[in-house]
Design a protein around this motif. Structure first.
Motif, PDB file in Angstrom:
ATOM      1  N   ASN A 108       0.759  -1.393   0.027  1.00  0.00           N
ATOM      2  CA  ASN A 108       0.094  -0.019  -0.082  1.00  0.00           C
ATOM      3  C   ASN A 108       0.956   1.321  -0.022  1.00  0.00           C
ATOM      4  O   ASN A 108       0.589   2.075  -0.733  1.00  0.00           O
ATOM      5  N   MET A 110       3.851   1.522  -1.248  1.00  0.00           N
ATOM      6  CA  MET A 110       4.547   1.610  -2.403  1.00  0.00           C
ATOM      7  C   MET A 110       3.365   2.166  -3.459  1.00  0.00           C
ATOM      8  O   MET A 110       3.750   2.970  -4.399  1.00  0.00           O
ATOM      9  N   LEU A 111       2.211   1.717  -3.446  1.00  0.00           N
ATOM     10  CA  LEU A 111       1.238   2.129  -4.376  1.00  0.00           C
ATOM     11  C   LEU A 111       0.868   3.587  -4.267  1.00  0.00           C
ATOM     12  O   LEU A 111       0.814   4.435  -4.999  1.00  0.00           O
ATOM     13  N   PHE A 113       3.004   5.790  -3.040  1.00  0.00           N
ATOM     14  CA  PHE A 113       3.823   6.734  -3.649  1.00  0.00           C
ATOM     15  C   PHE A 113       4.092   6.485  -5.178  1.00  0.00           C
ATOM     16  O   PHE A 113       4.848   7.460  -5.594  1.00  0.00           O
ATOM     17  N   SER A 114       3.525   5.710  -5.732  1.00  0.00           N
ATOM     18  CA  SER A 114       3.828   5.532  -7.307  1.00  0.00           C
ATOM     19  C   SER A 114       2.590   6.475  -7.908  1.00  0.00           C
ATOM     20  O   SER A 114       2.280   7.216  -8.281  1.00  0.00           O
TER      21      SER A 114
END
Length: 114
Positions: A108, A110-111, A113-114
């Motif tokens: 979550n 990582m998602l 910040f992507s």
């Protein structure tokens, strides 16, 4: 959407009533206030977000931020002998559940910040 909105309102009412040491009952003023706060905020968001797709994306982002708090709390509660008594999670289950919670939280983040 209607089902999750009703569930959200009832959950907010239950939480708000629980803060005051009461059980949820729709005729109770604390429960009503919790429901109104939850549904009122949702109604404001509907009026201020013009694009439904963007609103869906924003709501999912908020849920992904909230999810780790809920998951870790649930694992902690079900792993507590004081709370669960004889139905407490085994050490192996607790380890697996915390591992899954950490993986989901990292994904979550990582998602987000992507």
């Amino acid at each position: 959407g209607i089902s999750s909105t009703i569930t959200s309102g009832m959950a907010a009412g239950s939480i708000f009533a629980g803060i005051f040491g009461e059980s949820y009952h729709i005729k109770d003023s604390h429960s009503q206030l919790g429901v109104l706060l939850s549904l009122g905020i949702a109604l404001l968001l509907i009026f201020f977000i013009g694009d439904p797709f963007k609103g869906l994306i924003i709501s999912q982002m908020v849920l992904s931020i909230q999810l780790p708090f809920t998951v870790f709390l649930q694992v902690g509660l079900t792993s507590s002998r004081k709370v669960m008594g004889e139905y407490v999670n085994s050490r192996w289950s607790t380890f697996v559940l915390y591992t899954i919670a950490i993986i989901v939280s990292v994904l979550n983040i990582m998602l987000l910040f992507s």
